[in-house]
Design a protein around this motif. Sequence first.
Motif, PDB file in Angstrom:
ATOM      1  N   GLY B  90     -98.161   8.361-105.108  1.00 52.88           N
ATOM      2  CA  GLY B  90     -97.804   9.378-104.121  1.00 52.88           C
ATOM      3  C   GLY B  90     -97.929   8.787-102.734  1.00 52.88           C
ATOM      4  O   GLY B  90     -98.841   7.991-102.471  1.00 52.88           O
ATOM      5  N   SER B  91     -97.019   9.140-101.837  1.00 57.19           N
ATOM      6  CA  SER B  91     -97.044   8.569-100.487  1.00 57.19           C
ATOM      7  C   SER B  91     -98.066   9.293 -99.625  1.00 57.19           C
ATOM      8  O   SER B  91     -98.538  10.378 -99.982  1.00 57.19           O
ATOM      9  N   ALA B  92     -98.368   8.694 -98.487  1.00 62.61           N
ATOM     10  CA  ALA B  92     -99.096   9.431 -97.448  1.00 62.61           C
ATOM     11  C   ALA B  92     -98.114  10.468 -96.891  1.00 62.61           C
ATOM     12  O   ALA B  92     -96.904  10.245 -96.946  1.00 62.61           O
ATOM     13  N   PRO B  93     -98.596  11.600 -96.368  1.00 62.21           N
ATOM     14  CA  PRO B  93     -97.658  12.562 -95.783  1.00 62.21           C
ATOM     15  C   PRO B  93     -96.821  11.894 -94.693  1.00 62.21           C
ATOM     16  O   PRO B  93     -97.371  11.167 -93.856  1.00 62.21           O
ATOM     17  N   PRO B 169    -103.987  25.248 -91.398  1.00 59.96           N
ATOM     18  CA  PRO B 169    -105.194  24.820 -92.113  1.00 59.96           C
ATOM     19  C   PRO B 169    -104.985  23.508 -92.858  1.00 59.96           C
ATOM     20  O   PRO B 169    -103.858  23.176 -93.241  1.00 59.96           O
ATOM     21  N   GLU B 170    -106.071  22.767 -93.024  1.00 55.46           N
ATOM     22  CA  GLU B 170    -106.034  21.528 -93.816  1.00 55.46           C
ATOM     23  C   GLU B 170    -105.886  21.876 -95.298  1.00 55.46           C
ATOM     24  O   GLU B 170    -106.103  23.026 -95.695  1.00 55.46           O
ATOM     25  N   GLY B 171    -105.549  20.910 -96.101  1.00 49.97           N
ATOM     26  CA  GLY B 171    -105.437  21.163 -97.541  1.00 49.97           C
ATOM     27  C   GLY B 171    -105.798  19.923 -98.330  1.00 49.97           C
ATOM     28  O   GLY B 171    -106.175  18.893 -97.753  1.00 49.97           O
ATOM     29  N   ALA B 172    -105.673  20.011 -99.645  1.00 49.21           N
ATOM     30  CA  ALA B 172    -106.024  18.898-100.527  1.00 49.21           C
ATOM     31  C   ALA B 172    -105.096  17.710-100.284  1.00 49.21           C
ATOM     32  O   ALA B 172    -103.916  17.888-100.003  1.00 49.21           O
ATOM     33  N   ASP B 173    -105.650  16.471-100.381  1.00 49.80           N
ATOM     34  CA  ASP B 173    -104.831  15.267-100.231  1.00 49.80           C
ATOM     35  C   ASP B 173    -103.804  15.137-101.342  1.00 49.80           C
ATOM     36  O   ASP B 173    -102.720  14.611-101.142  1.00 49.80           O
ATOM     37  N   SER B 174    -104.183  15.594-102.552  1.00 47.65           N
ATOM     38  CA  SER B 174    -103.246  15.565-103.683  1.00 47.65           C
ATOM     39  C   SER B 174    -102.820  16.990-103.994  1.00 47.65           C
ATOM     40  O   SER B 174    -103.503  17.691-104.726  1.00 47.65           O
ATOM     41  N   PRO B 175    -101.710  17.414-103.401  1.00 48.16           N
ATOM     42  CA  PRO B 175    -101.276  18.797-103.582  1.00 48.16           C
ATOM     43  C   PRO B 175    -100.793  19.051-105.005  1.00 48.16           C
ATOM     44  O   PRO B 175    -100.452  18.104-105.722  1.00 48.16           O
ATOM     45  N   PRO B 176    -100.777  20.324-105.429  1.00 48.49           N
ATOM     46  CA  PRO B 176    -100.267  20.646-106.762  1.00 48.49           C
ATOM     47  C   PRO B 176     -98.796  20.242-106.874  1.00 48.49           C
ATOM     48  O   PRO B 176     -98.079  20.237-105.881  1.00 48.49           O
ATOM     49  N   ASP B 177     -98.377  19.886-108.077  1.00 52.19           N
ATOM     50  CA  ASP B 177     -97.029  19.341-108.286  1.00 52.19           C
ATOM     51  C   ASP B 177     -96.348  20.100-109.415  1.00 52.19           C
ATOM     52  O   ASP B 177     -96.747  19.987-110.576  1.00 52.19           O
ATOM     53  N   ALA B 190     -98.536  25.002-100.516  1.00 52.83           N
ATOM     54  CA  ALA B 190     -98.026  23.672-100.863  1.00 52.83           C
ATOM     55  C   ALA B 190     -97.019  23.769-102.019  1.00 52.83           C
ATOM     56  O   ALA B 190     -95.966  23.137-102.015  1.00 52.83           O
TER      57      ALA B 190
END
Lengths: 151, 363
Positions: B90-93, B169-177, B190
């Motif tokens: 997964g890439s960085a945002p 707001p901030e969120g998880a680095d690995s978002p749900p997919d 997300a």
Amino acid sequence: MDGSSNPNAARKAWLSVLSKAPATDLANLWTKAGYDPAHEVLRASEIGAVMVRGRAGAAGAPFNLGEMTVTRCSVRLASGEVGHGYIQGRDKNHATQAALADALMQTADAKDVDASIIAPLRKAAERRCATRAAKAAATKVDFFTMVRGED
Amino acid sequence: MYVAVKGGEKAIDAAHAWLAEERRGPADVAELSVSQIKGQLKLAVNRVMAEGSLYDPDLAALAIKQARGDMIEAIFLIRAYRTTLPRIGGSAPVDTESMSCDRRVSATFKDAPGGQVLGPTFDYTHRLLDFKLAADGDVPSAPERQSDGGPKPHIMSYLDREGLIQPEPEGADSPPDLTREPLELPADRALRLQSLTRGDEGFILGMAYSTQRGYARNHAFVAELRIGTCAVEMDIPELGFAIEIGEIELTECETVNQFQGSKTEPPQFTRGYGLVFGMSERKAISMALVDRALRWEELGEDNVGAPAQDEEFVLYHADNIQATGFLEHIKLPHYVDFQSELELIRKLRRESMGRNVHQEAAE
């Protein structure tokens, strides 16, 4: 090339140039330079996908935007240097040449390889970018609001 | 119930051979190349990449050729191909702030720092057919001007500084997919954004339009619309640091919406967000409007029962491949199914007519 602050910065820069270069540009420069270093393949070119992420509101929580195709390859030169190629798209040859170029950039030939492969690719990318930027600049507008003669 | 049927292989082979011939079209007209589609039907290629959820212009162009220009069929081909690829990571945002912008406009501030750049837009064209194109497509090269190369900060950041806009707001680095786990409700933002960005352009446009016409009106302004290329960075484990693995064209739309405040939030502007592969500004604006409508609950707004506020309705019907798969299956053989329906209708008719005869006899 400024690697003084971060030893990885220079390598990061050339790997980024290799990943984004059009496959044919790298292939042409590679043929012209005539490099054919003895090497073993650690990981044969493999096509895969990378999930590209964005951020909600450009600044908030990450979300999955969609995938992009990426091809990767790893090689080890007979002299021991290990090179990794990660390139956009599905051209296996491109990934192999990127890995070999990465390995060669770690040898005493780095200056040569930079002059014959990396620098020309970087300059071509800068030219493409500058041309688009110049066309965009020509479409820059100054909107103004009309004063309506009501008073 | 669907019961398999056998036979028809010869007919199917012949149908596919004819399909190939029809796809090719008249033999005395030059064949369309994949690079022509990629270079000259770029917006079609962009749509296939966005809704196919795979950024690869060559593959998208090939899919359009194979699908004879049927966009949903082309998207289907890309979705099917995508499932064969191993996931490398997964890439960085993506950092859209550092986008090399081809286009960047704001409907809220005329003096946007960094300037307003129209780019190659259909806006301000007269929408008159250009018959010259039917004869000859040569065009002079576009004018160029020295670019100042200055930064183009997000216009929203100026409202942010004044505290007039709701913070993200901030969120998880690995978002749900949703390509890995089935979509479950309630979906967080997300997951909603992933679903919207790969959703059908027509459906998302219709949903967005419904909010403008008053079904959960949230009065959106386009604070900023930007189109251009962004580098994609990913951590490479064997290197121990991140490198750019490519660059992609993106369209980003940020809307600023009126908000009167609620029990939990002060009066302030709120945001809707759209981010789509390629130059796809209709889709990006639509996505931002629908994203904002779906946020009613987290912002403490009323659910007025509008379709665009109903995440189950929006998210479960936005995917054109799921939709077309279920819709088109009803044209395939349902003979046994229908036979039982036929039996049932005949039985009901016999019974009801029998009753009528009895009634008439009694009267």
